[in-house]
Structure formats: C-alpha cells, structure tokens
Design a protein around this motif. Structure first.
Motif, PDB file in Angstrom:
ATOM      1  N   UNK A   1     -20.091   8.051   1.437  1.00 32.44           N
ATOM      2  CA  UNK A   1     -20.131   8.128  -0.238  1.00 32.44           C
ATOM      3  C   UNK A   1     -18.996   7.307   0.247  1.00 32.44           C
ATOM      4  N   UNK A   2     -17.721   8.348   0.672  1.00 29.64           N
ATOM      5  CA  UNK A   2     -16.527   8.336   0.128  1.00 29.64           C
ATOM      6  C   UNK A   2     -15.829   7.197   0.587  1.00 29.64           C
ATOM      7  N   UNK A   3     -16.245   6.673   2.221  1.00 28.46           N
ATOM      8  CA  UNK A   3     -15.670   5.801   2.610  1.00 28.46           C
ATOM      9  C   UNK A   3     -15.494   4.356   2.376  1.00 28.46           C
ATOM     10  N   UNK A   4     -16.629   4.082   1.727  1.00 27.61           N
ATOM     11  CA  UNK A   4     -16.503   1.985   1.155  1.00 27.61           C
ATOM     12  C   UNK A   4     -15.420   1.553   0.710  1.00 27.61           C
ATOM     13  N   UNK A   5     -14.999   0.500   0.719  1.00 26.61           N
ATOM     14  CA  UNK A   5     -13.946  -0.179  -0.271  1.00 26.61           C
ATOM     15  C   UNK A   5     -13.978   0.162  -1.220  1.00 26.61           C
ATOM     16  N   UNK A   6     -12.661   0.538  -1.554  1.00 28.16           N
ATOM     17  CA  UNK A   6     -12.350   0.060  -3.053  1.00 28.16           C
ATOM     18  C   UNK A   6     -12.713  -1.438  -4.263  1.00 28.16           C
ATOM     19  N   UNK A   7     -13.481  -0.943  -5.041  1.00 30.88           N
ATOM     20  CA  UNK A   7     -13.387  -2.307  -5.581  1.00 30.88           C
ATOM     21  C   UNK A   7     -12.536  -2.652  -7.049  1.00 30.88           C
ATOM     22  N   UNK A   8     -11.980  -3.082  -7.500  1.00 30.96           N
ATOM     23  CA  UNK A   8     -11.905  -3.509  -9.121  1.00 30.96           C
ATOM     24  C   UNK A   8     -11.527  -4.402  -8.970  1.00 30.96           C
ATOM     25  N   UNK A   9     -11.719  -4.616 -10.793  1.00 33.60           N
ATOM     26  CA  UNK A   9     -12.105  -6.088 -11.534  1.00 33.60           C
ATOM     27  C   UNK A   9     -11.372  -6.341 -12.908  1.00 33.60           C
ATOM     28  N   UNK A  10     -11.555  -7.286 -13.174  1.00 37.36           N
ATOM     29  CA  UNK A  10     -10.673  -7.927 -14.689  1.00 37.36           C
ATOM     30  C   UNK A  10     -10.022  -9.447 -14.859  1.00 37.36           C
ATOM     31  N   UNK A  11      -9.419  -9.177 -15.672  1.00 36.74           N
ATOM     32  CA  UNK A  11      -9.515 -11.214 -15.673  1.00 36.74           C
ATOM     33  C   UNK A  11      -8.366 -11.818 -16.266  1.00 36.74           C
ATOM     34  N   UNK A  12      -7.849 -12.912 -15.010  1.00 44.97           N
ATOM     35  CA  UNK A  12      -6.500 -13.221 -15.833  1.00 44.97           C
ATOM     36  C   UNK A  12      -7.225 -14.771 -16.194  1.00 44.97           C
ATOM     37  N   UNK A  13      -6.047 -15.435 -17.303  1.00 47.32           N
ATOM     38  CA  UNK A  13      -5.925 -16.973 -17.684  1.00 47.32           C
ATOM     39  C   UNK A  13      -4.836 -17.711 -16.857  1.00 47.32           C
ATOM     40  N   UNK A  14      -5.793 -18.879 -16.709  1.00 44.06           N
ATOM     41  CA  UNK A  14      -4.666 -20.065 -16.549  1.00 44.06           C
ATOM     42  C   UNK A  14      -3.580 -20.622 -17.243  1.00 44.06           C
ATOM     43  N   UNK A  15      -2.092 -20.826 -17.276  1.00 46.77           N
ATOM     44  CA  UNK A  15      -1.009 -20.864 -17.754  1.00 46.77           C
ATOM     45  C   UNK A  15      -0.594 -23.162 -17.595  1.00 46.77           C
ATOM     46  N   UNK A  16      -1.016 -23.666 -18.113  1.00 50.90           N
ATOM     47  CA  UNK A  16      -1.025 -25.352 -17.475  1.00 50.90           C
ATOM     48  C   UNK A  16      -1.907 -25.356 -16.110  1.00 50.90           C
ATOM     49  N   UNK A  17      -2.893 -24.741 -16.223  1.00 49.08           N
ATOM     50  CA  UNK A  17      -3.418 -25.208 -15.004  1.00 49.08           C
ATOM     51  C   UNK A  17      -4.113 -24.187 -13.405  1.00 49.08           C
TER      52      UNK A  17
END
Length: 204
Positions: free
Chosen positions: A163-179
């Motif tokens: 159970x503790x040997x699985x890959x880590x997962x991180x989630x967040x949001x980013x925004x474009x600037x001038x494409x």
C-alpha cells in the motif's frame, strides 16, 4: 514509436527460473512483481508509459511529450525522467561500495534535475495538472522495505508495504499567460514523473 503496435517485458514475476527461489523478498529477480505479487517500480513505470497519448509533440534528453490526436481536445502528457548511468567501476564488476540494502552508490554523486516546461499557442484559460511520481520516496517497494528495516515481514506488514509502495500523486491548477503555460519540475536522481494536463472548461 510509430513502427510498433506494442512491446512486452520478459519476466512478469520473480517466481520464475531454473533454480530454487531465494527466501528473501528482494533478491535481484527480473520480474515486474515480487514472488508474492508486490508490484515493483518497473511495473509502475510501464503503467505510466501506457498513459501517453498517440501523438508525439516533442522529445529530448529526459523528456517525451504527447497529446490526444483530436485537435479539439486540449490534453497533454509529459514524461520526465532523471536517468543517470552507473559508474565505470560498477560496469567492471566492482561492488566494494554497495551493500544489500544500499544499491545507489554506483550512481553517486546524486544529481537532481530541474526542468522548465513551456507549452505554447494554447487557448487562454486554466489547466488541471496531475503529477504521478516514481522514485525512492514513492513507487519503489524495495526502498519502502529498506525503510521498514529490511527484514522478513508478517502478512499484514506485506499489505502495508504494498500500500505504501505506490507512486505519489499531486494535483494543482495552472493558468496560461499570453498563450503560454509554464511548469518548473524538480526530479531526484532516477526519478520518473508523468505530467498530465487538460484544459478546464468554463461553465456555459
């Protein structure tokens, strides 16, 4: 990439060979799973490769980027890997500085990798980012076992190990600037990261 339909790995499990299976949980077997079915880091690495899409948009040392072929779909996948080759002495068979539980001395000195990612010509908006990481801190059953004392484990402890040997997962949001969408990703030595991005649709 486009010349293959698929590829396979030679040995699914450590439960194979012409001689008796060693009693140790980790003994250098070539399988994707230990003899009792615990996934190794190599198994998880293949699962990350499976998440890449069917259109390559770029590649280079330490990275490979794809997107969904449908032009109306803004989904991207970027595979990052901090590969380091083992030392010349190790290649010659010298193991004087490596122990049963310390397997990283042939790769020293440790070298992290800072990667700047820029995606251009994107529609303005917000993008959801999901990072899946495999390295010494997550996704490696062997390193987790070493941190548990590198001893024989009871059945309930084996469940904890898996159970503790699985890959880590991180989630967040980013925004474009001038494409342009920019990410700054740090990888430790021998770490692999899959960066998955998709545009967040604004409510109608």
């Amino acid at each position: 990439m486009d010349a293959l339909e698929s590829f396979c790995y030679w040995s699914l499990s450590d439960w194979t060979g012409e001689s008796a299976i060693p009693s140790e949980l980790f003994f250098g077997g070539l399988g994707l799973f230990t003899k009792n079915g615990i996934p190794k880091a190599s198994f998880y690495a293949l699962t990350l490769l499976r998440r890449l899409s069917n259109l390559c948009i770029g590649q280079g040392p330490g990275w490979y980027a794809t997107k969904v072929r449908d032009t109306s779909c803004e989904e991207f996948q970027i595979m990052l890997y901090n590969y380091r080759h083992f030392s010349h002495l190790y290649a010659l068979g010298e193991r004087f500085d490596m122990t049963f539980t310390d397997r990283y001395t042939p790769f020293s000195p440790e070298q992290s990798m800072d990667t700047d990612i820029s995606l251009t010509d994107l529609p303005e908006g917000s993008y959801a980012v999901r990072e899946i990481s495999i390295g010494r801190k997550a996704g490696s059953a062997f390193d987790r076992w070493v941190s548990m004392g590198a001893v024989e484990l009871e059945p309930d402890e084996l469940i904890n190990l898996e159970g503790h040997s699985r890959p880590s997962i991180t989630k967040y949001t980013v925004h474009t600037k001038n494409g342009v969408l920019k990410l700054d990703i740090m990888l430790e030595m021998l770490e692999v990261k899959l960066i998955m991005l998709h545009r967040i649709k604004e409510p109608a």
